[in-house]
Motif scaffolding. Structure first.
Motif, PDB file in Angstrom:
ATOM      1  N   SER A   1       0.815  -1.218   0.000  1.00 47.21           N
ATOM      2  CA  SER A   1       0.000   0.000   0.000  1.00 47.21           C
ATOM      3  C   SER A   1       0.846   1.264   0.000  1.00 47.21           C
ATOM      4  O   SER A   1       0.342   2.360   0.284  1.00 47.21           O
ATOM      5  CB  SER A   1      -0.922   0.001   1.226  1.00 47.21           C
ATOM      6  OG  SER A   1      -0.163   0.001   2.432  1.00 47.21           O
ATOM      7  N   SER A   2       2.124   1.127  -0.317  1.00 45.82           N
ATOM      8  CA  SER A   2       3.021   2.279  -0.326  1.00 45.82           C
ATOM      9  C   SER A   2       2.539   3.353  -1.307  1.00 45.82           C
ATOM     10  O   SER A   2       1.966   3.053  -2.356  1.00 45.82           O
ATOM     11  CB  SER A   2       4.435   1.827  -0.713  1.00 45.82           C
ATOM     12  OG  SER A   2       5.255   2.924  -1.044  1.00 45.82           O
ATOM     13  N   SER A   3       2.788   4.595  -0.960  1.00 41.77           N
ATOM     14  CA  SER A   3       2.398   5.721  -1.824  1.00 41.77           C
ATOM     15  C   SER A   3       3.470   6.064  -2.844  1.00 41.77           C
ATOM     16  O   SER A   3       3.327   7.026  -3.595  1.00 41.77           O
ATOM     17  CB  SER A   3       2.092   6.959  -0.965  1.00 41.77           C
ATOM     18  OG  SER A   3       3.246   7.320  -0.215  1.00 41.77           O
ATOM     19  N   SER A   4       4.556   5.263  -2.876  1.00 37.47           N
ATOM     20  CA  SER A   4       5.628   5.561  -3.831  1.00 37.47           C
ATOM     21  C   SER A   4       6.063   4.354  -4.655  1.00 37.47           C
ATOM     22  O   SER A   4       6.464   4.514  -5.811  1.00 37.47           O
ATOM     23  CB  SER A   4       6.858   6.113  -3.084  1.00 37.47           C
ATOM     24  OG  SER A   4       7.429   5.121  -2.241  1.00 37.47           O
ATOM     25  N   ILE A   5       5.987   3.147  -4.108  1.00 42.70           N
ATOM     26  CA  ILE A   5       6.572   1.978  -4.779  1.00 42.70           C
ATOM     27  C   ILE A   5       5.822   1.651  -6.072  1.00 42.70           C
ATOM     28  O   ILE A   5       4.598   1.547  -6.090  1.00 42.70           O
ATOM     29  CB  ILE A   5       6.569   0.759  -3.846  1.00 42.70           C
ATOM     30  CG1 ILE A   5       7.442   1.019  -2.619  1.00 42.70           C
ATOM     31  CG2 ILE A   5       7.079  -0.486  -4.574  1.00 42.70           C
ATOM     32  CD1 ILE A   5       7.499  -0.133  -1.634  1.00 42.70           C
TER      33      ILE A   5
ATOM     34  N   LEU B   1      -7.437  -4.059   1.374  1.00 43.36           N
ATOM     35  CA  LEU B   1      -7.311  -2.634   1.691  1.00 43.36           C
ATOM     36  C   LEU B   1      -8.699  -2.004   1.716  1.00 43.36           C
ATOM     37  O   LEU B   1      -9.562  -2.374   0.900  1.00 43.36           O
ATOM     38  CB  LEU B   1      -6.454  -1.917   0.650  1.00 43.36           C
ATOM     39  CG  LEU B   1      -4.950  -2.175   0.697  1.00 43.36           C
ATOM     40  CD1 LEU B   1      -4.279  -1.522  -0.510  1.00 43.36           C
ATOM     41  CD2 LEU B   1      -4.353  -1.645   1.978  1.00 43.36           C
ATOM     42  N   PRO B   2      -8.937  -1.076   2.641  1.00 40.74           N
ATOM     43  CA  PRO B   2     -10.236  -0.384   2.649  1.00 40.74           C
ATOM     44  C   PRO B   2     -10.481   0.317   1.317  1.00 40.74           C
ATOM     45  O   PRO B   2      -9.547   0.847   0.698  1.00 40.74           O
ATOM     46  CB  PRO B   2     -10.088   0.617   3.796  1.00 40.74           C
ATOM     47  CG  PRO B   2      -8.971   0.091   4.640  1.00 40.74           C
ATOM     48  CD  PRO B   2      -8.050  -0.614   3.714  1.00 40.74           C
ATOM     49  N   SER B   3     -11.723   0.315   0.867  1.00 38.50           N
ATOM     50  CA  SER B   3     -12.047   0.960  -0.411  1.00 38.50           C
ATOM     51  C   SER B   3     -11.799   2.461  -0.363  1.00 38.50           C
ATOM     52  O   SER B   3     -11.682   3.109  -1.414  1.00 38.50           O
ATOM     53  CB  SER B   3     -13.510   0.679  -0.778  1.00 38.50           C
ATOM     54  OG  SER B   3     -14.367   1.123   0.261  1.00 38.50           O
ATOM     55  N   SER B   4     -11.707   3.025   0.857  1.00 34.01           N
ATOM     56  CA  SER B   4     -11.452   4.458   1.004  1.00 34.01           C
ATOM     57  C   SER B   4      -9.979   4.810   0.827  1.00 34.01           C
ATOM     58  O   SER B   4      -9.607   5.977   0.818  1.00 34.01           O
ATOM     59  CB  SER B   4     -11.921   4.925   2.387  1.00 34.01           C
ATOM     60  OG  SER B   4     -11.233   4.210   3.411  1.00 34.01           O
ATOM     61  N   THR B   5      -9.125   3.791   0.671  1.00 38.75           N
ATOM     62  CA  THR B   5      -7.696   4.038   0.485  1.00 38.75           C
ATOM     63  C   THR B   5      -7.462   4.803  -0.817  1.00 38.75           C
ATOM     64  O   THR B   5      -8.016   4.439  -1.861  1.00 38.75           O
ATOM     65  CB  THR B   5      -6.922   2.701   0.437  1.00 38.75           C
ATOM     66  OG1 THR B   5      -7.210   1.943   1.613  1.00 38.75           O
ATOM     67  CG2 THR B   5      -5.423   2.959   0.355  1.00 38.75           C
TER      68      THR B   5
ATOM     69  N   VAL C   1      -7.830  -0.095  -5.558  1.00 40.40           N
ATOM     70  CA  VAL C   1      -7.035   1.124  -5.388  1.00 40.40           C
ATOM     71  C   VAL C   1      -5.749   1.071  -6.211  1.00 40.40           C
ATOM     72  O   VAL C   1      -4.972   2.025  -6.198  1.00 40.40           O
ATOM     73  CB  VAL C   1      -6.701   1.356  -3.902  1.00 40.40           C
ATOM     74  CG1 VAL C   1      -7.974   1.498  -3.094  1.00 40.40           C
ATOM     75  CG2 VAL C   1      -5.830   0.240  -3.347  1.00 40.40           C
ATOM     76  N   MET C   2      -5.514  -0.038  -6.909  1.00 40.74           N
ATOM     77  CA  MET C   2      -4.311  -0.170  -7.737  1.00 40.74           C
ATOM     78  C   MET C   2      -4.627   0.316  -9.146  1.00 40.74           C
ATOM     79  O   MET C   2      -4.686  -0.459 -10.109  1.00 40.74           O
ATOM     80  CB  MET C   2      -3.830  -1.631  -7.752  1.00 40.74           C
ATOM     81  CG  MET C   2      -3.527  -2.213  -6.381  1.00 40.74           C
ATOM     82  SD  MET C   2      -2.194  -1.344  -5.531  1.00 40.74           S
ATOM     83  CE  MET C   2      -2.168  -2.213  -3.955  1.00 40.74           C
ATOM     84  N   LYS C   3      -4.801   1.580  -9.303  1.00 39.42           N
ATOM     85  CA  LYS C   3      -5.229   2.169 -10.573  1.00 39.42           C
ATOM     86  C   LYS C   3      -4.160   2.080 -11.665  1.00 39.42           C
ATOM     87  O   LYS C   3      -4.475   2.189 -12.844  1.00 39.42           O
ATOM     88  CB  LYS C   3      -5.613   3.635 -10.372  1.00 39.42           C
ATOM     89  CG  LYS C   3      -6.661   3.887  -9.282  1.00 39.42           C
ATOM     90  CD  LYS C   3      -7.997   3.301  -9.641  1.00 39.42           C
ATOM     91  CE  LYS C   3      -9.065   3.659  -8.617  1.00 39.42           C
ATOM     92  NZ  LYS C   3     -10.376   3.042  -8.904  1.00 39.42           N
ATOM     93  N   SER C   4      -2.903   1.888 -11.227  1.00 38.92           N
ATOM     94  CA  SER C   4      -1.804   1.866 -12.205  1.00 38.92           C
ATOM     95  C   SER C   4      -1.270   0.470 -12.469  1.00 38.92           C
ATOM     96  O   SER C   4      -0.281   0.304 -13.184  1.00 38.92           O
ATOM     97  CB  SER C   4      -0.650   2.758 -11.708  1.00 38.92           C
ATOM     98  OG  SER C   4      -1.071   4.095 -11.518  1.00 38.92           O
ATOM     99  N   LEU C   5      -1.931  -0.556 -11.900  1.00 34.90           N
ATOM    100  CA  LEU C   5      -1.418  -1.916 -11.999  1.00 34.90           C
ATOM    101  C   LEU C   5      -1.334  -2.373 -13.458  1.00 34.90           C
ATOM    102  O   LEU C   5      -2.283  -2.247 -14.227  1.00 34.90           O
ATOM    103  CB  LEU C   5      -2.310  -2.871 -11.203  1.00 34.90           C
ATOM    104  CG  LEU C   5      -1.737  -4.249 -10.892  1.00 34.90           C
ATOM    105  CD1 LEU C   5      -0.502  -4.130  -9.992  1.00 34.90           C
ATOM    106  CD2 LEU C   5      -2.785  -5.144 -10.225  1.00 34.90           C
TER     107      LEU C   5
END
Length: 710
Positions: free
Chosen positions: A123-127, A144-148, A174-178
């Motif tokens: 859940s890192s904000s950079s990795i 992960l919570p959907s609010s993440t 929440v993995m929009k860039s996966l």
């Protein structure tokens, strides 16, 4: 820039300079605090390792962490990369790595790390990239919570670990860039997630093979508009293949092998970008003519299905084909419908266990890059053409049970195939004579030779002594006579010998006790097979020569004399079978030195004396049989021998102990006689040994497994 004059400086009041100094000190203090956090986070990771692979030498507290092994920093001295693959690390992954606020790439693959994968990293904000594949990580992936807020993770590779539990579904929202998710070779349960297909517009790779996933192939995968690879083979998926899957025309690699999926291939032509098609399972029908529309196709795997019909002529249009694997189906007709001249890139053809008829098409010999050809167990009317010598790269050839005749001519033709390392020609040449012609040569590179189940008469030929690279030799189930030649110990790489069920005579030669590979624990050369080989007893697939055990099988012959004391020199042996012969004398004490033995069968002989107590120390022994001899005395207890059933000792009227009906010291001891020698004389033995799988193994095993996997 113009410098300020003294008078200009005098315009600034003294407090201004104090403010500047405060700001500079504050900035320096913040920078120092930030760098200390970077270093501290790395050292916390190091502290969690029980084996650091020498990192302590590089990661010293009094040195610049940006110069540490595996660490890369940006201009602001923030750690951007932690790249420590294949460093021999053991221990757990510290969540403190999540405090590296500038970390972009984390690669800890191919180590021996255990414990879980900290959620703080996922859940890192950079990795952007996490690769922890090929470790011993356990537990599951937390939701992960959907609010993440959206996370930037693009690549997650957790393959080849020990993860368990239900495969998560909401974490991907929440993995929009996966872009790529690889969780193969774990023990995840649950269903295939489709969330990334909606939440991540660039999602291209989904690799979930070798898990315990269940359910259907979800229709939601059709929303993965840029999906290039879908691999979910070797799971417990069931149901019909949805038609919607054929609408994902971006697919380049589709692998659904070894599930319980059903369906046909009528819609396959829509996937015009396919490079790999791997659909082994329960698919039915034929291969449609529209397969010819797959111009980019390189790998075609449709093995272990219930498919039938003739091969379509349009298969010749797939001019980029490298592999054709259709084994264990019901395909029929003649191969001549396929023009192999149009397939110049073809390297592997596997048609094992089908119903093809006719001859081997001459056009196959135009495939100059062919390395493996397996046509065994069809209804070919095969007579080898001398043009097979044109296949200069041919390494693996399997023609078992193909109605071959004239073994001498066959070997003379094949000797021109100088690249051959694996040759299976068993179940042919029925009742012919084993050629002894010294002119048979040209097999210098041969490492596996199987000429089993041919009912060949004659003797073990001397031309075999020229095969200096031979590692495995299978001559079982023939009618060979004579003795074992003394030159056998000149085959320095031979580690697996099966000459069982013949009519060989004489004593067990001392030369057999001087086999270099059997005397040591040295493994066989790491030779990879061009096609996989199955072991029917373990239901496992092997791809290399060194994976097989060291075996000596002399069962069901007419060998006489004693078991040589020198047999204790063969310390590498894993399986030894001397059953159903005319051996006499005692069980040599030296046999107890074979500490690697897993299979020992001395049954149906004339052995006398007591059972050596030291056999109890063969801790790896899992199959043991000394029944139907003339052994006497108490059966040693309190060790490995106590784990075997009564049948392992039966037919020895003078034995006593808890495994027999005779109690040691009782009046009736030695009075009960159970004689099974004649009825056991022709029993099929050593089936329990995992060593016998080539010949009646490699190829017969394929038949067993084809039925087993259905």
């Amino acid at each position: 820039m113009q410098l300020l004059s003294r008078s200009s400086w005098n315009r600034f009041p003294i407090p201004f300079f104090g403010l500047v100094i405060v700001l500079l000190v504050s900035l320096a203090s913040h920078t120092s605090s930030s760098t200390e956090q970077e270093k501290s986070s790395l050292l916390q990771f190091l502290a969690g390792l029980s084996r650091d692979g020498g990192l302590t030498v590089s990661w010293r507290h009094n040195t610049d962490y940006c110069t540490w092994k595996g660490i890369t920093c940006n201009q602001e001295r923030k750690v951007t990369d932690v790249l420590l693959a294949s460093q021999g690390l053991e221990g757990f992954i510290s969540p403190f790595l999540g405090n590296l606020t500038g970390l972009l790439h984390l690669n800890l693959s191919r180590n021996s790390l255990s414990g879980g994968l900290p959620l703080k990293l996922v859940s890192s904000s950079s990795i952007l990239v996490i690769d922890v594949s090929f470790n011993r990580l356990t537990g599951g992936l937390s939701e992960l919570p959907s609010s993440t807020p959206p996370r930037p993770l693009q690549v997650l590779n957790i393959s080849s670990n020990l993860f368990t539990g239900r495969f998560p579904s909401t974490i991907w929202e929440v993995m929009k860039s996966l872009v790529s998710l690889n969780a193969s070779t774990n023990s995840f349960t649950g269903q295939i997630p489709t969330t990334p297909c909606v939440s991540a517009p660039s999602f291209a790779v989904l690799e979930l093979s070798f898990n315990q996933l269940s359910g259907n192939i979800p229709q939601g995968l059709s929303n993965c508009s840029v999906l290039k690879l879908l691999s979910v083979g070797y799971n417990n998926l069931s149901g019909y293949l949805p038609d919607e899957l054929f609408n994902v025309n971006s697919l380049e690699h589709l692998s659904l092998h070894s599930n319980w999926l059903e369906g046909d291939l009528n819609g396959i032509s829509k996937l015009t970008n396919l490079v790999t098609l791997d659909l082994g399972g329960k698919f039915i029908g034929n291969i449609p003519e529209s397969i010819g529309d797959l111009k980019r196709l390189e790998e075609l795997h449709l093995d272990h299905n219930n498919m039938s019909g003739e091969l379509p002529t349009a298969l010749s249009n797939c001019t980029n084909l490298v592999t054709i694997d259709l084994k264990s189906n019901h395909f029929s007709g003649k191969l001549t419908k396929v023009n192999f001249i149009s397939l110049p890139k073809l390297k592997k053809i596997d048609l094992l266990f089908n119903d093809f008829t006719g001859t081997i098409p001459e056009s196959i010999y135009s495939c100059s890059k062919l390395t493996a050809l397996r046509l065994s167990y069809n209804h070919f009317n095969v007579q080898l053409s001398e043009k097979i010598g044109d296949l200069k790269s041919l390494s693996f050839l399997s023609l078992a049970h193909c109605s071959l005749t004239n073994i001498t001519r066959t070997l003379q033709i094949l000797r021109s195939s100088r690249s051959l390392t694996i040759l299976y020609i068993g179940f042919n040449f029925l009742h012919e004579i084993m050629p002894e012609d010294d002119s048979i040569d040209g097999f210098e590179n041969l490492q596996v030779l199987s000429v089993n189940d041919c009912s060949l008469s004659g003797t073990i030929p001397d031309w075999l002594s020229k095969l200096a690279n031979l590692g495995m030799l299978f001559l079982q189930n023939n009618q060979l006579t004579g003795s074992i030649p003394d030159w056998v110990n000149n085959l320095h790489l031979l580690f697996h010998l099966d000459i069982s069920n013949n009519s060989l005579t004489g004593e067990i030669p001392r030369a057999l006790m001087e086999m270099p590979m059997l005397e040591s624990d040295k493994t066989a050369p790491k030779v990879f097979f061009e096609l996989p080989v199955w072991n029917k007893n373990t239901f496992m697939q092997y791809l290399m020569l060194s994976a097989f055990p060291k075996v000596l099988n002399l069962a069901i012959n007419n060998f006489t004399g004693v078991i040589p004391e020198e047999i204790g020199q063969l310390k590498g042996l894993v399986a030894l079978n001397l059953s159903s012969n005319e051996l006499s004398g005692e069980i040599p004490q030296a046999i107890c030195n074979l500490r690697n033995l897993q299979v020992l069968d001395l049954s149906v002989n004339h052995l006398t004396g007591v059972i050596p107590a030291a056999l109890n120390n063969l801790n790896f022994l899992s199959e043991f049989d000394i029944s139907n001899n003339d052994l006497e005395g108490p059966i040693p207890t309190g060790g490995q021998l106590s784990t075997f059933p009564d049948s392992s000792f039966g037919g020895n009227s003078k034995l006593c102990g808890p495994m027999t009906r005779s109690r040691c010291g009782s009046a009736g001891a030695g009075q009960i006689s159970v004689s099974y020698r004649k009825q056991f004389r022709c029993k099929v033995i050593f089936a329990i040994s995992f060593g016998v799988f080539f010949g009646v193994g490699v190829l017969y095993d394929q038949m067993v497994l084809a039925r087993y996997f259905g």
